[in-house]
Each structure stands twice: as C-alpha cells, then as structure tokens.
Design a protein around this motif. Structure first.
Motif: not given
Length: 190
Positions: A40-45, A48-50, A71-72, A80-84
C-alpha cells in the motif's frame, strides 16, 4: 463610419485546431504514471520496527527520502523500500525513479509495544488451549481477557496459556511486574 471586421470561419477553425494541438501536447506530460507501492501507499509501523514495500512501475535505480527523519527513515535496495519507525508521528516518504517519476508513501509511526509476543493473534477451538510466549518488561507477568466468557488465561514464567471457552473473539492484556509495560493479543475461539 469605420468598419469592424469579423474573423472568418476558417480563422476560427484554425484557432480551435491549434488550441487542441497544444492541449494534447500538454497532456503527454500528464500521462506519466506515478509510482505505486505494494502492499500500500499508506503504512503503519511501530517505533524501532521496519516495514518493506515493493515499488511498482518506473525504472531503477530508485531514490527515497523521508519528510522527517526524526519520525521515519528509509533505505532502498533495488525495488524494495524499507521504512523504519524512529518516533511516534507521521511522515511522508517520497520515492523517485531514474526518469523522475515519483510516488509518495504516507507513514504513521505508533508507539512500540513494550511487551512482545511470538504471535499477535491465536485461534483455538472451544475447550482447547494455545500457548503464546512473552518477552520484554520484567517477569512475573499477569494476564486478563477482555471477555472472560470467551477465553480464560493462565501465566507460567514466559508462557501464556489461553483456553477457549465459547465461540467469539476477545483480547488478552498482559502486564509485567512493574505494571508499566503491557501488550495485547487477539484470541479467536472457534
């Protein structure tokens, strides 16, 4: 008396054709497909998590930048895009490909669960049991179901045993010795 000339029909048609030609040229620039992301183009994390997303469309290499690295943060590996998650709040990740096509990912970072479970949810038959492991905080732990008619719970060391009582869904809240750290997981009884 001065005579005012009116444009001829040919002149008017010529102006309309030119206007359409210019308009259609402008639309070629708008036909570029923005990048999309899976899942999705909207995520929740959690802090400390990826979370990893795949870029759909465009051409590698991709660049990604966070609107607020407090914040992120983000990294790119091929498509692959990884968001923390860094801190609670919201940020936007802008991704651009080599041809300047772009897309945005809306990120909501929530507080990390202070207690962690090996499963976020469990299914169990009525009269059967399931075991969930807990880490974090300080033992001993206490656990309580939101609806004691659906499931019961016992705790021994780092294991939480859930027993299904009747069909339904409830949550189990676990707190540690200090009562400052807690977490919840979902139980579905079949």
């Amino acid at each position: 008396m001065k005579r005012i000339s009116r444009p001829s029909l040919v002149t008017c048609l010529s102006l309309i054709v030119m206007a359409l030609a210019f308009t259609s040229c402008d639309n070629d620039d708008n036909d570029k497909i923005d990048l999309t992301f899976s899942p999705s183009n909207k995520v929740e994390v959690a802090v400390g998590e990826n979370i990893a997303l795949t870029v759909n469309g465009g051409a590698a290499p991709y660049l990604a930048q966070s609107s607020d690295t407090k914040i992120a943060t983000t990294t790119v590996d091929k498509s692959t895009i990884t968001i923390k998650g860094v801190a609670k709040g919201t940020a936007t990740i802008v991704v651009m490909d080599k041809d300047k096509k772009s897309g945005k990912i809306a990120v909501a970072v929530k507080d990390a669960a202070t207690l962690h479970f090996d499963k976020n949810s469990v299914e169990v038959d009525a009269t059967k049991e399931a075991i969930i492991s807990v880490t974090g905080g300080t033992a001993p732990y206490a656990a309580a179901p939101k609806d004691a008619d659906i499931a019961s719970v016992t705790v021994k060391d780092y294991s939480i045993t859930v027993k299904g009582l009747k069909a339904g869904t409830t949550t189990i809240t676990v707190t540690d010795k200090e009562k400052k750290n807690s977490g919840t997981f979902t139980v579905k009884v079949k």
